[in-house]
Motif scaffolding. Sequence first.
Motif, short mmCIF file in Angstrom:
data_model
loop_
_atom_site.label_atom_id
_atom_site.label_comp_id
_atom_site.label_asym_id
_atom_site.label_seq_id
_atom_site.Cartn_x
_atom_site.Cartn_y
_atom_site.Cartn_z
N ILE A 11 -19.34 17.94 37.34
CA ILE A 11 -19.70 18.65 36.11
C ILE A 11 -19.28 20.11 36.28
CG2 ILE A 11 -21.62 17.17 35.35
CD1 ILE A 11 -23.53 19.19 36.65
N PHE A 12 -19.01 20.78 35.16
CA PHE A 12 -18.57 22.18 35.26
C PHE A 12 -18.97 22.96 34.02
CE2 PHE A 12 -14.84 21.69 32.47
CZ PHE A 12 -14.62 20.32 32.54
N GLU A 13 -18.99 24.25 34.18
CA GLU A 13 -19.38 25.12 33.08
C GLU A 13 -18.64 26.44 33.25
OE1 GLU A 13 -23.52 24.13 31.79
OE2 GLU A 13 -23.73 26.30 31.89
N VAL A 14 -18.21 27.04 32.14
CA VAL A 14 -17.64 28.39 32.21
C VAL A 14 -18.64 29.33 31.56
CG1 VAL A 14 -15.72 29.89 31.55
CG2 VAL A 14 -15.28 27.49 32.10
N GLN A 15 -19.01 30.36 32.28
CA GLN A 15 -19.97 31.33 31.76
C GLN A 15 -19.32 32.70 31.62
OE1 GLN A 15 -23.44 31.29 34.29
NE2 GLN A 15 -24.10 29.33 33.41
N ALA A 16 -19.68 33.37 30.54
CA ALA A 16 -19.17 34.73 30.32
C ALA A 16 -20.35 35.68 30.31
CB ALA A 16 -18.42 34.80 28.99
N GLU A 17 -20.22 36.79 30.96
CA GLU A 17 -21.28 37.79 30.97
C GLU A 17 -21.03 38.75 29.82
OE1 GLU A 17 -23.79 37.67 33.04
OE2 GLU A 17 -22.95 36.05 34.25
N SER A 18 -21.89 38.76 28.83
CA SER A 18 -21.73 39.72 27.75
C SER A 18 -23.03 39.87 27.00
CB SER A 18 -20.64 39.25 26.79
OG SER A 18 -20.71 39.99 25.59
N SER A 19 -23.39 41.12 26.67
CA SER A 19 -24.64 41.33 25.95
C SER A 19 -24.55 40.72 24.56
CB SER A 19 -24.94 42.82 25.87
OG SER A 19 -23.83 43.47 25.29
N ALA A 20 -23.32 40.52 24.05
CA ALA A 20 -23.15 39.94 22.73
C ALA A 20 -23.75 38.54 22.66
CB ALA A 20 -21.67 39.87 22.37
N LEU A 21 -23.80 37.86 23.80
CA LEU A 21 -24.25 36.47 23.82
C LEU A 21 -25.74 36.32 24.07
CD1 LEU A 21 -21.47 34.64 25.85
CD2 LEU A 21 -22.00 34.36 23.44
N GLY A 22 -26.43 37.39 24.38
CA GLY A 22 -27.84 37.28 24.71
C GLY A 22 -28.02 36.37 25.91
N ALA A 23 -28.92 35.39 25.78
CA ALA A 23 -29.20 34.51 26.92
C ALA A 23 -28.21 33.35 27.01
CB ALA A 23 -30.62 33.96 26.78
N GLN A 24 -27.33 33.22 26.01
CA GLN A 24 -26.42 32.06 26.00
C GLN A 24 -25.14 32.40 26.75
OE1 GLN A 24 -28.17 29.73 24.46
NE2 GLN A 24 -29.54 31.42 24.00
N THR A 25 -25.15 32.23 28.06
CA THR A 25 -23.96 32.65 28.80
C THR A 25 -22.91 31.55 28.88
OG1 THR A 25 -25.13 32.01 30.77
CG2 THR A 25 -25.11 34.37 30.24
N SER A 26 -23.30 30.32 28.55
CA SER A 26 -22.37 29.21 28.71
C SER A 26 -21.44 29.11 27.50
CB SER A 26 -23.17 27.92 28.89
OG SER A 26 -22.37 26.82 28.54
N VAL A 27 -20.15 29.31 27.75
CA VAL A 27 -19.21 29.21 26.64
C VAL A 27 -18.50 27.86 26.60
CG1 VAL A 27 -18.81 31.68 26.29
CG2 VAL A 27 -17.40 30.45 27.94
N GLY A 67 -18.55 23.74 28.54
CA GLY A 67 -19.17 22.84 29.52
C GLY A 67 -18.55 21.46 29.46
N GLY A 68 -18.58 20.78 30.59
CA GLY A 68 -18.00 19.44 30.58
C GLY A 68 -18.29 18.70 31.86
N GLY A 69 -17.67 17.55 31.98
CA GLY A 69 -17.86 16.77 33.19
C GLY A 69 -17.37 15.35 33.02
N ARG A 70 -17.54 14.62 34.12
CA ARG A 70 -17.11 13.22 34.18
C ARG A 70 -18.21 12.34 33.61
NH1 ARG A 70 -13.46 10.26 35.96
NH2 ARG A 70 -11.87 11.67 36.74
N PRO A 130 -13.60 5.07 33.66
CA PRO A 130 -13.92 6.44 34.09
C PRO A 130 -13.23 7.48 33.21
CG PRO A 130 -12.43 5.35 35.63
CD PRO A 130 -12.87 4.30 34.66
N SER A 131 -13.96 8.52 32.84
CA SER A 131 -13.42 9.51 31.91
C SER A 131 -14.02 10.88 32.18
CB SER A 131 -13.76 9.11 30.47
OG SER A 131 -13.33 7.80 30.20
N ILE A 132 -13.37 11.90 31.64
CA ILE A 132 -13.85 13.28 31.84
C ILE A 132 -13.46 14.12 30.63
CG2 ILE A 132 -11.76 13.89 33.19
CD1 ILE A 132 -13.66 15.77 34.84
N GLY A 133 -14.26 15.13 30.34
CA GLY A 133 -13.93 15.99 29.20
C GLY A 133 -14.73 17.27 29.21
N PHE A 134 -14.51 18.10 28.20
CA PHE A 134 -15.29 19.34 28.05
C PHE A 134 -15.33 19.72 26.59
CE2 PHE A 134 -10.91 20.96 28.60
CZ PHE A 134 -10.80 21.77 27.48
#
Length: 402
Positions: free
Chosen positions: A250-266, A268-271, A285-289
């Motif tokens: 599983i994976f997630e890309v997070q961005a640090e920005s005050s514009a997003l408040g507490a929602q840092t995850s931009v 997400g995905g996984g197998r 078997p499959s994977i996506g985001f």
Amino acid sequence: MPAWHAVEEGYRELVERFGYQEIRTPLLEPIELFVRGIGDSTDIVEKEMYAFEDKGGDHLALRPEGTASAIRAYLQHGFQVESPQCKWYYLGPMFRRERPAKGRYRQFYQAGAELIGVAAPAADAEIIDMAVQFIESLGIGPVRVLLNSLGGEQTRPLYRKALVEHYSKHEQKLCEDCSRRLERNPLRILDCKVEGCRALSVDAPSVHDYLGEDDREHFDEVRRLLDKGGTPHQVEPTMVRGLDYYTRTIFEVQAESSALGAQTSVLGGGRYDNLVKQLGGRATPSIGFSFGIERLIMVMPESTHKEQVPLVFVAGVGKQSLDRALDIARTLRRQGRRVEVAHTGASLRSQLKKADKLGAAFAVIAGEEEAKRGGATLRNMTDGQQIEVRVDELSARLEELR
Ligand code: HAM
């Protein structure tokens, strides 16, 4: 809108280079699809779906995400038999009845990709690389790429048992939801945001102590390939993500920005190696985001917004002159230029004011005098300089001046 277009067009262009084709699924699906696909003890299914009974008595839900629908389509339309490997992408609105906050909406727009029918770690590495390349192409940074493995069939029963043992010791401290989850789905407790449950999760057993050999090898290989390709990532051993279909990576890309408040995850995905089977197909078997378009727009720099083609404003004063202005506008538009034209022959002053307001780069004034020589006045709206140009040379002159 220029920002939306930059995201949407940039995404299509990138994923099509990786061989993905677009799929469009309905906004409404049988509620059962999400209950079975996403899992009945997830927040999405327990609390956030917009579901209703239609006039024929069918139970439907507005889609909260795209993966379950893609797999439903894969099975329903015979892809599993005809062409079991599919690379699909999608864009569109999703619906979750969450508490609205900065970067969190009840109707939001997601784009995603699903690579169906490939088990190899190279598929995981490729799709993560594609996701990160896309985020980087928008000029967003710095970002963190978090990676974890939830293991597969070898791992899950053992890890589940360890979690049940751990949380059972403190059962009275768990929130109401998690008390219910303890037996049904203890992995979900790791994702609970309630303070008491979070405190108990700090020293919860780590999945990495329970990974079976094949799961461990798969994870190591994904990491090796990411390192080799120069895709930055860090292992986040406590990450579980909020949907039940995940297995292994599983994976997630997070961005640090005050514009997003507490929602840092931009993103997400996984197998999800068991989902196709769970929905009635053969094991595939499959994977996506997927990513939230609003969240990306909130953190991307304005310089990445889609550049507008320069606007040409064509002005005509009086009936004859207006007729010529309309002719010139028609010709320029057919040549592919972005053109505005005055529909009433108002005073030149007011037309130029309008051109300025619209942000025109150039104005073409179809004056009576110039018309006698087959010409028109070309005005640079930035510095006010004017030259007379033959009408049949207008397009070439505009090109030179760009
Ligand atoms: P997800 O993590 O639930 O995954 O959502 C993916 C992204 O959608 C989040 O990272 C966030 O950017 C955006 N998002 C989610 N909820 C909201 C909201 N309420 N408001 C704004 N943006 C939101 C999935 O949906 C999976 N289907 C991803 C996937 C595809 N896994 C495998 N294939």
